[in-house]
Each structure stands twice: as C-alpha cells, then as structure tokens.
Design a protein around this motif. Sequence first.
Motif, PDB file in Angstrom:
ATOM      1  N   PHE A 308       0.889  -1.259   0.045  1.00 50.30           N
ATOM      2  CA  PHE A 308      -0.089  -0.023   0.112  1.00 50.30           C
ATOM      3  C   PHE A 308       0.750   1.240  -0.027  1.00 50.30           C
ATOM      4  O   PHE A 308       0.254   2.333   0.224  1.00 50.30           O
ATOM      5  CB  PHE A 308      -0.941   0.039   1.118  1.00 50.30           C
ATOM      6  CG  PHE A 308      -2.134  -1.062   0.968  1.00 50.30           C
ATOM      7  CD1 PHE A 308      -3.005  -1.122   0.222  1.00 50.30           C
ATOM      8  CD2 PHE A 308      -1.943  -2.180   1.695  1.00 50.30           C
ATOM      9  CE1 PHE A 308      -3.923  -1.895   0.141  1.00 50.30           C
ATOM     10  CE2 PHE A 308      -2.822  -3.343   1.696  1.00 50.30           C
ATOM     11  CZ  PHE A 308      -4.142  -2.979   0.898  1.00 50.30           C
ATOM     12  N   ASN A 309       2.175   1.065  -0.241  1.00 51.13           N
ATOM     13  CA  ASN A 309       3.082   2.322  -0.306  1.00 51.13           C
ATOM     14  C   ASN A 309       2.870   2.905  -1.581  1.00 51.13           C
ATOM     15  O   ASN A 309       2.258   2.288  -2.470  1.00 51.13           O
ATOM     16  CB  ASN A 309       4.600   2.052  -0.281  1.00 51.13           C
ATOM     17  CG  ASN A 309       4.814   1.331   1.248  1.00 51.13           C
ATOM     18  OD1 ASN A 309       4.158   1.371   2.124  1.00 51.13           O
ATOM     19  ND2 ASN A 309       5.932   1.010   1.314  1.00 51.13           N
ATOM     20  N   GLU A 310       3.222   4.249  -1.725  1.00 50.28           N
ATOM     21  CA  GLU A 310       2.957   5.068  -2.845  1.00 50.28           C
ATOM     22  C   GLU A 310       4.014   4.416  -4.101  1.00 50.28           C
ATOM     23  O   GLU A 310       3.571   4.135  -5.466  1.00 50.28           O
ATOM     24  CB  GLU A 310       3.282   6.464  -2.864  1.00 50.28           C
ATOM     25  CG  GLU A 310       2.944   7.297  -4.317  1.00 50.28           C
ATOM     26  CD  GLU A 310       3.106   8.713  -4.010  1.00 50.28           C
ATOM     27  OE1 GLU A 310       3.222   9.483  -4.944  1.00 50.28           O
ATOM     28  OE2 GLU A 310       3.202   9.064  -2.726  1.00 50.28           O
ATOM     29  N   ASN A 311       5.113   3.773  -3.817  1.00 47.27           N
ATOM     30  CA  ASN A 311       6.185   3.577  -4.833  1.00 47.27           C
ATOM     31  C   ASN A 311       6.808   2.102  -4.176  1.00 47.27           C
ATOM     32  O   ASN A 311       7.829   2.111  -3.628  1.00 47.27           O
ATOM     33  CB  ASN A 311       7.032   4.456  -5.251  1.00 47.27           C
ATOM     34  CG  ASN A 311       6.518   5.592  -5.817  1.00 47.27           C
ATOM     35  OD1 ASN A 311       6.152   5.491  -7.043  1.00 47.27           O
ATOM     36  ND2 ASN A 311       6.830   6.839  -5.333  1.00 47.27           N
ATOM     37  N   PRO A 312       5.831   1.261  -4.490  1.00 40.75           N
ATOM     38  CA  PRO A 312       6.320  -0.274  -3.667  1.00 40.75           C
ATOM     39  C   PRO A 312       7.589  -0.735  -4.535  1.00 40.75           C
ATOM     40  O   PRO A 312       7.676  -0.468  -5.662  1.00 40.75           O
ATOM     41  CB  PRO A 312       5.159  -1.187  -3.570  1.00 40.75           C
ATOM     42  CG  PRO A 312       4.330  -0.614  -4.548  1.00 40.75           C
ATOM     43  CD  PRO A 312       4.659   0.820  -4.843  1.00 40.75           C
ATOM     44  N   THR A 313       8.377  -1.655  -3.726  1.00 42.46           N
ATOM     45  CA  THR A 313       9.366  -2.353  -4.588  1.00 42.46           C
ATOM     46  C   THR A 313       8.657  -3.243  -5.374  1.00 42.46           C
ATOM     47  O   THR A 313       7.890  -4.170  -5.140  1.00 42.46           O
ATOM     48  CB  THR A 313      10.194  -3.249  -3.609  1.00 42.46           C
ATOM     49  OG1 THR A 313      10.828  -1.992  -2.782  1.00 42.46           O
ATOM     50  CG2 THR A 313      11.287  -3.864  -4.385  1.00 42.46           C
ATOM     51  N   ARG A 314       9.047  -3.449  -6.721  1.00 43.93           N
ATOM     52  CA  ARG A 314       8.444  -4.493  -7.626  1.00 43.93           C
ATOM     53  C   ARG A 314       9.729  -5.311  -8.016  1.00 43.93           C
ATOM     54  O   ARG A 314      11.017  -5.029  -8.378  1.00 43.93           O
ATOM     55  CB  ARG A 314       8.079  -3.769  -8.876  1.00 43.93           C
ATOM     56  CG  ARG A 314       6.626  -3.026  -8.662  1.00 43.93           C
ATOM     57  CD  ARG A 314       6.500  -1.914  -9.961  1.00 43.93           C
ATOM     58  NE  ARG A 314       5.870  -2.850 -10.874  1.00 43.93           N
ATOM     59  CZ  ARG A 314       5.270  -2.183 -11.879  1.00 43.93           C
ATOM     60  NH1 ARG A 314       5.121  -0.862 -11.919  1.00 43.93           N
ATOM     61  NH2 ARG A 314       4.924  -2.725 -13.086  1.00 43.93           N
ATOM     62  N   LEU A 315       9.505  -6.618  -7.999  1.00 44.45           N
ATOM     63  CA  LEU A 315      10.399  -7.554  -8.089  1.00 44.45           C
ATOM     64  C   LEU A 315      10.303  -8.551  -9.530  1.00 44.45           C
ATOM     65  O   LEU A 315       8.719  -8.990  -9.327  1.00 44.45           O
ATOM     66  CB  LEU A 315      10.823  -8.396  -6.890  1.00 44.45           C
ATOM     67  CG  LEU A 315      11.171  -7.563  -5.730  1.00 44.45           C
ATOM     68  CD1 LEU A 315      11.210  -8.611  -4.511  1.00 44.45           C
ATOM     69  CD2 LEU A 315      12.582  -7.075  -5.751  1.00 44.45           C
ATOM     70  N   SER A 316      11.091  -8.934 -10.195  1.00 45.15           N
ATOM     71  CA  SER A 316      10.736 -10.052 -11.355  1.00 45.15           C
ATOM     72  C   SER A 316      11.379 -11.282 -10.395  1.00 45.15           C
ATOM     73  O   SER A 316      11.772 -11.254  -9.390  1.00 45.15           O
ATOM     74  CB  SER A 316      11.713  -9.861 -12.337  1.00 45.15           C
ATOM     75  OG  SER A 316      13.125  -9.868 -12.258  1.00 45.15           O
ATOM     76  N   LEU A 317      11.032 -12.526 -11.005  1.00 44.90           N
ATOM     77  CA  LEU A 317      11.257 -13.713 -10.316  1.00 44.90           C
ATOM     78  C   LEU A 317      12.729 -13.856  -9.936  1.00 44.90           C
ATOM     79  O   LEU A 317      12.702 -14.361  -8.864  1.00 44.90           O
ATOM     80  CB  LEU A 317      11.103 -14.844 -11.675  1.00 44.90           C
ATOM     81  CG  LEU A 317      11.085 -16.271 -10.825  1.00 44.90           C
ATOM     82  CD1 LEU A 317      10.018 -16.266  -9.936  1.00 44.90           C
ATOM     83  CD2 LEU A 317      10.824 -17.166 -12.057  1.00 44.90           C
ATOM     84  N   LYS A 318      13.743 -13.219 -10.607  1.00 46.93           N
ATOM     85  CA  LYS A 318      15.321 -13.624 -10.049  1.00 46.93           C
ATOM     86  C   LYS A 318      15.439 -12.955  -8.903  1.00 46.93           C
ATOM     87  O   LYS A 318      16.325 -13.359  -8.098  1.00 46.93           O
ATOM     88  CB  LYS A 318      16.331 -13.162 -11.404  1.00 46.93           C
ATOM     89  CG  LYS A 318      16.120 -11.412 -11.409  1.00 46.93           C
ATOM     90  CD  LYS A 318      17.359 -11.267 -12.564  1.00 46.93           C
ATOM     91  CE  LYS A 318      17.223  -9.600 -12.735  1.00 46.93           C
ATOM     92  NZ  LYS A 318      18.004  -9.203 -11.578  1.00 46.93           N
TER      93      LYS A 318
END
Length: 504
Positions: A308-318
């Motif tokens: 719910f953060n404005e800019n959350p961390t996004r991760l790909s599978l690796k």
Amino acid sequence: MGIKAALSKPYANLVSARVNKWKNNAVALQDKWMHKLLSQAKQTAYGRDHHFSKIHSYEDFIKQVPIVDYEDLRPYIDRVVEGEKDVLWPGKPLYFAKTSGTTSGVKYIPISKESMPEHINAARNALLLYIAETGNADFVDGKMIFLQGSPEMEEKNGIKVGRLSGISAHHVPAYLQKNRMPSYETNCMDDWEQKVNAIVDETINENMSLISGIPPWVQMYFDRLAAKTGKKIKDIFPNFNLFIHGGVNFEPYRAKLEAVIGRKVDSIETYPASEGFIAFQDSQKEKGLLLNVDAGIFFEFIPTEEYFNENPTRLSLKDVELDKNYAIILNTNAGLWGYSIGDTVKFVSKEPYRIVVSGRIKHYISAFGEHVIGEEVEYALMKAAEEEGVDVVEFTVAPQVNDPDGGLPFHEWFVEFGEHQPENPDLFMEKVDKLLQEKNVYYFDLIDGKILQPLKIRMLKKGAFIDYMRSQGKLGGQNKVPRLSNDRKIADELVSLTILYKIN
C-alpha cells in the motif's frame, strides 16, 4: 489397465520432460515472456499509451507500466466490453470470465485465443506429472467429476461471457468427454443444492475415480452421498483415488474430507484464476506449487508490507526470496498489465520456483496495527485442532472493537466444528491465541501491552456457513467464505443466523 490409462503413461513422460526443461530455465523464460508480451501488444491502445515500444529492460517496464487493480484498468476494459478491438491485447477477447468483486460489482476478465489454451494445458500438465511421478493412471479409465459453475454462456457485443469453470468445461479434451460427469443438463442448474442432489443421483452408482472442486463444496457432495447411502465414500466409490482441488487452502478441510472418505487419497492442488493459470502441484513429494513460468504470463512480486506504499518495491522472479510474503502481479497474453489479483504467495523453493498461497492482500486483520494474515490464523487454528483431536469445518475471523462486556477489543473467531469438538473450550481458545502470538509478533505485542485481550471463539451450529452462503446467494461454484475481515459484515450476519454459544 485400460487402453486410455496405458496410453497416458508415455504421454505423461513426454510432458514431464518438457516441464522439467522449462522449470529449470525459469528466469530466462520470464525475461523472454516480458519482451514477447510487450512486442505483441505495442500497437494496442494500452501499449501506445504506456510506450511499450520504448521498454527494453525490466527497469523500463517498471517506469512505464503501473500497478493496477480492476478499477484502475476499468476504463480500458469497458472499451473492450463495448466491442472495441486492439485495446489491451490485439483483436478481441475469445471470452470474458465473469467474476464478482466487492467494490467493482461484476468484473469482466478478458481471455484471449492465446491465453485460453494455457488454462487447459496447465490443468492437463498437473494430471500428467502426477502419472509420470507415481505411475498411477487407473483413474483415466474411470468416471471423473468436476464440481463447477454452469457451462451456459451469454454474449456481450459478440463475445461469450461465463464463469471460468464453465468456460473451461467447453475445452475438456474429447478423449475425456465420455468419462466426464455430471451431465450437461445437471451442470447447467443454477440452484446449487438442487444441483448437488442431482449430481448425487447421477454418480452414486458410477465408477468414480477422480473428483475435482473447491473443498467446501466437495464436502457438501460427499456429505449428501454419505447421508443417502449410510456409507463412507471409499465404499461408494472403491476406485476413487485422486482428488483435485484449488481455490482455498486444503489443510483446514483435509481431516473432515478424509473422515467422510474413510481413507487417504492422493490429491493435486491447482492455482487457477480467471486472469491466468498461475501454478500447479507438480510433485507428491515436494512442498508447494510449480509457478507456471512458460505460459503467457510475466510475473512480478511486491513485498506485502510495501503493497500500500505509493512506490512499492517491484521484483521480477530472479530477485524473490524464500519464505517472504509477496503480492503477486500479472502481465498476461490476454492483456492484463501490472494487474494485482489480490493474492499473496510465498516461495518455498527456487530450484525450481514453487510457491504456496498465503492469503489475500485485502483479507487480513489490522484494525489495531497487528496485520494478521490468513496463513497465520489457519496455522494457529489447525495446529490447535490437530493437538486436541478437533475437527474444523469452516471459520472466519473479524475484529470486535467494542466489547459488549466493556473490556478491551479482541479478535472474534466464528468456528464451525465437526464431529469432534473441543473437550475444554477455554483451553482450546487459549491454545489458539498462544499459537497466533507465536506467529505474529505485532499481535503478541498488542496482547502483552494490554491493547487487545486474547481472542474469543464463537462456536457455530452445524451447517452455519452453508446457511450464511445461502443467505448471500453464493452457495456453491467458485464461491468461498473470506477467512479474515477488517469489518464485521460477515460476523454480524453469522451472529444473527447461527450462534449457539460463546467460549468465555
């Protein structure tokens, strides 16, 4: 062994070899799918609006493709529903999977000619990998039942609309059609209780070998069979040896299902969603579900504490880590981009990538800052039930901010027990609370700091949750009771409908 079973074994070995190849090359395949999906959709309205042609890396992808839910994507989906082409994906969808949302009302999830085969292939692969691993193919020669929604469909601007399970019914392979039950007419029944009774009548004298469906509704089917015959399922269907399930965590239902069956049977868990077939159990020996990394989906993951953060961390599978809860995000060959389906998952293996479904991002209790998730409440209740020899049929949990007795707030648990109920209800309640404190440090701090009082359990009469689902018009099919709520909508309905007594 029949001819179908015999022929299935070499085919199963072939498919197993193919799956082994892609599951050991997951990160590279995911990168390939990201670029392939972008290339195919760059001339769509969404692709042009989000500059797909300028995306060359995952870092570029994050900058151009926002995280969305259905409401965020709705302006585009509404255009697709109205019949416009090339909006989210080239052309028009093959189907709309019709689902119901809490805030969006009816939702129309596009299924394309490219994505539909992936739903069928994943379900097929789960069965074939089971055959390849165990050598058990006898179920192929028996009758199979899929407890699902109606296969009847309507049309919206020339596009067929139905429930995912009903759409899938039209794609059952021809070689399984003669094995499949119930009849088309019975499958089209809208009233779930009438439908279950009709299925009982159709199947009671058949050689059922495979049964598939969401556990609570399979339980209802089994209970009706047992009530009509006075027998265990193993005696009604002596060749029943494979149960396929999905939609909810199986563990809370396992003991009761095995009790009514009368013996253990092998099971395969699947993780299908209208948005895509996400994962399936590929081994009877290993924990978790194999992530479907070569099936038209590019996956992303957001740590749940950042969701719910404005800019959350996004991760790909690796970049994912083991034993960490993530919100799962889909980008699909049906035109969903940065799409949050609301589920949380946890990786239990990275060689290959296997997950368990840990809950719903919106199904948690944090009325007091505790952020208790589904995985934690299920663990606490089922662990206590196992230790005390108690059967749990179904449950849900809600916050009680205003204690009727004037005390501190607390978590109120509504539990329907089976044949074996707690001998000492107070002790059972105390054990569940201690187990939850062990699982969630925030909950422990709130109890320890006298902000919350320990949880309370209300014991419900037999059939309470069926009564509740019936009252909501959600009996059967793919519907399920949320395990956790931040409000008391479900709790208050259960209080008025079904309360027997409270553990104090």
